[in-house]
Structures are given as C-alpha cells and as structure tokens.
Design an enzyme around this catalytic site. Sequence first.
Site, PDB file in Angstrom:
ATOM      1  N   ARG A 136       0.958  -1.255   0.109  1.00  0.00           N
ATOM      2  CA  ARG A 136       0.109  -0.160  -0.049  1.00  0.00           C
ATOM      3  C   ARG A 136       0.889   1.108  -0.173  1.00  0.00           C
ATOM      4  O   ARG A 136       1.710   1.549   0.743  1.00  0.00           O
ATOM      5  CB  ARG A 136      -1.059  -0.027   1.200  1.00  0.00           C
ATOM      6  CG  ARG A 136      -2.218   0.478   1.121  1.00  0.00           C
ATOM      7  CD  ARG A 136      -3.244   0.022   1.891  1.00  0.00           C
ATOM      8  NE  ARG A 136      -3.720  -1.202   1.458  1.00  0.00           N
ATOM      9  CZ  ARG A 136      -4.526  -1.500   0.609  1.00  0.00           C
ATOM     10  NH1 ARG A 136      -5.050  -0.576  -0.310  1.00  0.00           N
ATOM     11  NH2 ARG A 136      -4.778  -2.792   0.459  1.00  0.00           N
ATOM     12  N   THR A 140      -1.276   7.505  -1.079  1.00  0.00           N
ATOM     13  CA  THR A 140      -2.447   7.427  -1.669  1.00  0.00           C
ATOM     14  C   THR A 140      -3.277   6.224  -1.104  1.00  0.00           C
ATOM     15  O   THR A 140      -4.537   6.330  -1.609  1.00  0.00           O
ATOM     16  CB  THR A 140      -2.216   7.230  -3.261  1.00  0.00           C
ATOM     17  OG1 THR A 140      -1.577   5.887  -3.339  1.00  0.00           O
ATOM     18  CG2 THR A 140      -1.335   8.090  -3.866  1.00  0.00           C
ATOM     19  N   ASP A 234      -4.025 -12.355   9.861  1.00  0.00           N
ATOM     20  CA  ASP A 234      -2.798 -12.165   9.034  1.00  0.00           C
ATOM     21  C   ASP A 234      -2.093 -13.148   8.626  1.00  0.00           C
ATOM     22  O   ASP A 234      -1.214 -13.890   9.308  1.00  0.00           O
ATOM     23  CB  ASP A 234      -2.060 -11.165   9.625  1.00  0.00           C
ATOM     24  CG  ASP A 234      -0.973 -10.440   8.551  1.00  0.00           C
ATOM     25  OD1 ASP A 234      -0.308 -11.171   7.946  1.00  0.00           O
ATOM     26  OD2 ASP A 234      -1.068  -9.365   8.255  1.00  0.00           O
ATOM     27  N   ASP A 237       1.738 -13.127   8.913  1.00  0.00           N
ATOM     28  CA  ASP A 237       2.490 -13.026  10.306  1.00  0.00           C
ATOM     29  C   ASP A 237       2.197 -14.371  10.744  1.00  0.00           C
ATOM     30  O   ASP A 237       3.120 -14.782  11.680  1.00  0.00           O
ATOM     31  CB  ASP A 237       1.477 -12.035  11.238  1.00  0.00           C
ATOM     32  CG  ASP A 237       1.810 -10.678  11.011  1.00  0.00           C
ATOM     33  OD1 ASP A 237       2.879 -10.454  10.307  1.00  0.00           O
ATOM     34  OD2 ASP A 237       1.148  -9.748  11.485  1.00  0.00           O
TER      35      ASP A 237
HETATM   36  N1  URA Z   1      -4.602 -10.490   4.377  1.00  0.00           N
HETATM   37  C1  URA Z   1      -4.616 -11.212   5.317  1.00  0.00           C
HETATM   38  O1  URA Z   1      -3.600 -11.927   5.894  1.00  0.00           O
HETATM   39  N2  URA Z   1      -5.505 -11.428   6.208  1.00  0.00           N
HETATM   40  C2  URA Z   1      -6.751 -10.843   5.833  1.00  0.00           C
HETATM   41  O2  URA Z   1      -7.929 -11.134   6.392  1.00  0.00           O
HETATM   42  C3  URA Z   1      -6.934  -9.993   4.796  1.00  0.00           C
HETATM   43  C4  URA Z   1      -5.759  -9.856   4.066  1.00  0.00           C
END
Ligand code: URA
Length: 242
Positions: A136, A140, A234, A237
């Site tokens: 990202r 923007t 995530d 992670d």
């Molecule tokens: N990326 C992730 O790791 N988890 C999500 O829920 C959305 C995007």
Amino acid sequence: SDIRTAPTQSVGPEYQSESQKPTATVSTPVNFDNVTILPQTPQLIALLSIIRNRDTQRGDFVFYSNRIIRLLVEEGLNHLPTVEHTVTTPVGRPYDGLAFHGKICGVSIMRAGEAMEQALRECCRSVRIGKILIQRDEETAQPKLFYDKLPEDIADRWVLLLDPMFATGGSAMMAVDVLKSRGVPDERILFLNVLASPEGITNFATKFPKVRVVSAFVDPGLDEKNYIIPGLGDFGDRYYTR
Ligand code: URA
C-alpha cells in the site's frame, strides 16, 4: 461492509445419512464461470478449522495451511491443458493416457504468496517461480508495485499466481496488470488463493472475466480494516513470525 449469513451444510462421506453427518459452515457461493471453489470435504473443513483457530501455534499453522495449499495446487493443475498420450507399460501393453501440454511458471505475491511456492515445487519439478512485491502506498492508500522478478519468457507460459488471502482483490488485480504488461494473455493466468471474500471475487472477476480463480473457501465478507471475516487473521504473520 454488510455481513452476509454464511451457509451451513452437513459434511461427511456419502455412506452417512444426512442426519448422521455433522454440520459446518461452508463456502459462500459465488456465481462466476471463471471461479472454482474446492469441494467442501470433511478434510478441507477440518484443515480450515485448525488454521482459523486463534489458538493454533505457528508450527501447526504452517503444517496445515501447507496441506490446504497442496489441495489448491493440485486442483489448479487440472485447469491446464493436456494432450492425448499413449505409453507402453512394462508388460508390453498400451495405456491411453494424457500428458501435460505447455510450459508453466509460478508467480508469488510477496510475502504471503511465497508460502505457496513449496507446494507448487512439490507438484511440478524444477518449476520456474517469479515474484511480485505490491504494498500500500502510504500517501494514496492504493496498492503500488515495488518490485518484480519474472521469467523472461513468461509470455510463453501458463502462470499460476499465488496469494493466500484474496480480500479486496487490489493486489491480485495489480499483479494481473503486471503479467499482462509482460505479454501474458488473461486466459493463461490462474489465481490460486486459500481464502477469498465475495467483494474481492466480484471486483476481480468483473475486471478480468477470463482469468481463472481457484479458492479453497469464500468467507461472507470483510471488516472495516479489510480483513476477511471470520477469516484467519494475518496469514503472513501467522506463517512467518512468532
Ligand atoms: N490479508 C491477510 O493476511 N488477512 C486478511 O484477512 C486479509 C488480507
């Protein structure tokens, strides 16, 4: 966004009556010709239940998400062309079979997509794998291409695009734009992901109706931070850290 009601279904082997089978939340249906959802089998639902659990530690998260990814890759390969191929067996008899037709490569969207490279390598010996880094843009808030390293002859290959989480579809759509700019036709791109959202699929399939998508499961929606819900958190992670 609005939270749709997730469908519930009885899941189990054919020999069990409907009343004997346990029920579970299954994939939200989607209605696009180019999108394939894996069969909602007891295996898949049990594996997803492990990786969705917030109490699952990294070792198990890696092991069981690798199993789901392997199922995805195996299904994805069924969407590639084959040709008739007859072989002779050691007892001298012919077998009328098939052979894969055409060169392939993988392209992972970093970092989480790299978790899908091993399963592709296990299925396709010495497969070429490229990488795309999209993040990202701070200013923007739009996805921005930071880095790519792709096979030079990618325009002649089928491309398996790899990213486990298909949330808004922003990164995947930018990745497809990069592949197209290198000469890969839409029809030869196959996007493999573990968990999708209906808005991601709708955005993507509307923009690229000829790019094929294979997902293990579609969840009902996204939260205000664009996390898939119920989701699994995530992915990068959980796969790479702690
Ligand atoms: N990326 C992730 O790791 N988890 C999500 O829920 C959305 C995007």
